[in-house]
Design an enzyme around this catalytic site. Structure first.
Site, PDB file in Angstrom:
ATOM      1  N   GLU A 113       0.825  -1.209   0.000  1.00 59.96           N
ATOM      2  CA  GLU A 113       0.000   0.000   0.000  1.00 59.96           C
ATOM      3  C   GLU A 113       0.858   1.257   0.000  1.00 59.96           C
ATOM      4  OE1 GLU A 113      -2.970  -0.243  -0.845  1.00 59.96           O
ATOM      5  OE2 GLU A 113      -3.184  -2.393  -0.507  1.00 59.96           O
ATOM      6  N   HIS A 173       3.039   6.315  -5.455  1.00 65.52           N
ATOM      7  CA  HIS A 173       2.536   6.590  -6.806  1.00 65.52           C
ATOM      8  C   HIS A 173       1.681   7.868  -6.776  1.00 65.52           C
ATOM      9  CE1 HIS A 173       0.663   4.523 -10.628  1.00 65.52           C
ATOM     10  NE2 HIS A 173       1.550   5.429 -10.945  1.00 65.52           N
TER      11      HIS A 173
HETATM   12 ZN   LIG Z   1      -2.713  -2.867  -4.745  1.00 65.30          ZN
END
Ligand SMILES: [Zn+2]
Length: 691
Positions: free
Chosen positions: A480, A486
């Site tokens: 996560e 990201h």
């Molecule tokens: Zn994922």
């Protein structure tokens, strides 16, 4: 600092605070403590109306359509709605209540109709079609945004005849209702079940950490003694450690029958209707099936490519699982029993065999994986790869006392964004683990830094004790956090391309790639430390842990791949027949692939939230495996460079993956990072399935 009148109640809905570009709280974090359930409805209404006005003006513009007056204008519109929905949908997942659930049921179809009104607006579509990228000399990011808008509009039905458009809009509204109902039913089934452990005998085999977690779960629900709930962080270790076969059977049955218990919260008819509506929508849009429609806008590009990969993995995984089953059955015989291994026995005997073959004990490992150290390990990895700094903030609003907030910075001190960590299971949170954004990065509306949250479901240790993670839990935390990076490192101008807004079979690359660093001896030696003594994990234990990495991978691959195959099969059926008997369909699909009887699917259809809570992973559960082909190959780039933190490789990774949002087609992005497309071999090797 915010002044009381500005951020305070009860003026929030009236003064339209949701509409300001930024909240006047520190870092513009939502003023959670001041937002009450009754504020959402009026805030949504105002935000929807404001957005509709903005869109109407764009569609009614009489000057020739340009990128600026059409696409960029749409990208600027709807900010209030983003903000209201951002707060609302984060909370309905992580800290909901009956009031929020009622609003959720009502607002979902309204939002769906609002979306349809935009995507099916003929004037707007005519203007988007008329923008001339060549004549305007648009740059690459603008061309990408324009292209993505056109794809979105076409996929939403912009080019259809009026009758078909009407039907598409009806389907969208109904689907929204059904998805909400599916999630709420699932949460109800998960939070209503408890398995009470009343006597010492009921606790047989449970190590201290699990007893403590079962005790906390009981306390949270105002119950005496110990209970096992259907939270993965409780039920999985219970199935591993409990020596009471009868209780394992009961717990397992409840866990695998979520959404299938009859009555109000049963999800079978809902799933059947969703499947049917998806098939109808795909047909209206000219596709053979929903799977064809869904895959058309992915990296895999076709159901054949995705099923091909699933098949390539299924055969060796099934063979491997057969060997594993034989070893577990032998362990049962060795104990002097003569029963046949069943699904509720697998985890228990797998742990015994793991202990015997690798001399590895789950609770021994956990002692070296306290949550706090693992958070630091994830941060430290980001510092070494990308130079990020993390500073925990005390005085900022949060939506639950357990939520923690960090300011993420660059080496020069500039702000990257905020990171929220919400780590513990509770009855108001849905199961699973996820990343989400309260605010996404972009530059179009001024430099906007992201506010990203990671939500986990770790069993919280009692007051004053360290929460200890299993190695799988630690891997989830890294996973996560990879998604979080990201979102945090996103470096784009247009909101449409921001962060995780990429093809969904590419979106698991940043998360799954990040898991690799956790498995590196260098990282574990630094961060895996005993929760009481602070001593590093002994090298012998570390070696054993890493040597056992491919243990039970036949099981893990089979339980995952079975779910991915059922997902694809459900969505390939072109007819989408009414009243589909979902469990019978599932059983038949499993029979055709010769599913081993001793292994359950990772997610059975009536509780498969990935594919029914929304369209997100529908005909897309294969994405994890698709992305794993990429991540296994991508990590090899660091190995080949001879340094798992190699600065040059990390720089390319940031430019083309973590920071790039949806600036490029995923194949282009991967090739830019790696110099070529990947092969499946590193994946098979990683899972121990290579021939
Ligand atoms: Zn994922």
């Amino acid at each position: 600092m915010p002044d009381a009148a500005e951020a305070g109640l009860p003026s929030l809905p009236q003064d339209n605070s949701f509409r300001e570009a930024r909240w006047s709280t520190p870092f513009g974090i939502p003023p959670f403590e001041q937002i009450a359930p009754e504020h959402y409805q009026p805030a949504f209404e105002a935000a929807l109306a404001a957005h509709a006005t903005e869109i109407d003006a764009i569609a009614a513009e009489t000057a020739p359509a340009t990128f600026a007056n059409t696409v960029a204008a749409m990208e600027r519109a709807g900010q209030a709605l983003e903000r209201v929905a951002g707060v609302f949908y984060n909370l309905t997942g992580s800290h909901t209540n009956p009031e929020l659930q009622a609003i959720e049921r009502e607002i979902g179809p309204k939002l769906a109709r609002h979306g349809s009104a935009i995507y099916l607006n003929p004037q707007l579509w005519a203007r988007i079609s008329a923008v001339d990228a060549e004549a305007e000399g648009l740059g690459p990011e603008e061309r990408r945004v324009l292209d993505r808008y056109r794809i979105r509009f076409r996929r939403a039905g912009a080019t259809l005849e009026p009758d078909a458009k009407t039907r598409i809009a009806e389907i969208a509204a109904r689907m929204s209702e059904l998805g909400t109902k599916f999630s709420q039913n699932l949460l109800a089934d998960e939070s209503s079940f408890t398995l009470p452990l009343e006597t010492e005998d009921d606790l047989a085999g449970l190590p201290p950490f699990l007893r403590a977690a079962a005790r906390s779960a009981a306390e949270e629900r105002g119950l005496e003694g110990h209970v096992i709930t259907l939270s993965r962080s409780l039920i999985e270790p219970f199935l591993v450690f409990s020596t009471r076969r009868d209780l394992r059977e009961r717990a397992y049955a409840a866990w695998t029958r979520r959404g299938e218990n009859g009555g109000e919260t049963d999800n079978r008819a809902i799933a059947a209707e969703i499947i049917q509506l998806r098939a109808e929508r795909a047909r209206l849009l000219g596709f053979d099936s929903f799977a064809h429609f869904a895959l058309d806008d992915t990296m895999a590009a076709s159901p054949d490519a995705a099923t091909g990969l699933l098949r390539d993995v299924w055969t060796p995984a099934r063979a491997r699982a057969g060997d594993e089953r034989d070893r577990l059955q032998a362990a049962i015989q060795d104990e002097g029993h003569n029963f046949t291994l069943q699904a509720h026995d697998w985890r228990h005997y797998a742990e015994k065999v793991r202990r015997a073959e690798h001399d590895l004990d789950e609770s021994e490992i956990k002692a070296y994986l306290p949550l706090e150290r693992m958070i630091q390990a994830a941060f430290d990895t980001a510092s070494r790869l990308f130079g990020l700094t993390f500073e925990e903030l005390a005085d900022v609003p949060r939506y639950h006392p357990d939520v923690r907030v960090w300011r993420v910075g660059n080496p020069d001190g500039s702000e990257v964004g905020l990171f929220l960590g919400d780590y513990f299971a509770r009855a108001t949170k849905r199961s699973g683990a996820w990343m989400s954004a309260f605010r996404s990065q972009e530059r179009l509306n001024g430099p906007i830094t992201p506010i990203i949250v990671n939500v986990m479901n770790f069993a919280k240790a009692p007051e004053g004790e360290s929460t200890l993670l299993s190695f799988d839990d630690a891997r989830t935390l890294f996973h996560e956090f990879g998604h979080a990076l990201h979102g945090l490192l996103s470096d784009v101008t247009y909101p449409l391309l921001s962060g995780t807004a990429v093809a969904r079979d590419f979106v698991e690359l940043p998360s799954q790639l990040y898991e690799h660093w956790l498995e590196q001896p260098e990282v574990l030696r630094t961060h895996a430390r005993h929760h009481q003594t602070g001593e590093a994990m002994p090298d012998a234990l570390l070696q054993k842990l890493l040597a056992a990495r491919t243990f039970n991978q036949g099981f893990a691959t089979v339980e995952y791949t079975a779910s991915a195959i059922v997902d694809m099969t459900l969505h390939l059926s072109a007819e989408g027949e009414a009243g589909l008997d979902v469990p019978a369909f599932e059983a038949e699909a499993l029979r055709r692939i010769s599913m081993p009887a001793e292994i359950g699917m990772r997610h059975r259809t009536p509780h498969f939230a990935h594919i029914f809570s929304g369209d997100g992973y529908a005909a897309g559960y294969y994405s994890y495996l698709w992305s794993e082909v990429l991540d296994a190959d991508a990590f090899d780039a660091f190995r080949e460079a001879g340094d798992i933190f190699d600065p040059e490789t990390a720089k390319r990774l940031r430019t083309f993956v973590y920071g790039a949002g949806n600036l490029r087609d995923p194949r282009e992005a991967y090739t830019a990072f790696r110099g070529r497309m990947p092969s499946i071999e590193p994946l098979l090797k990683k899972r121990g399935l290579a021939a």
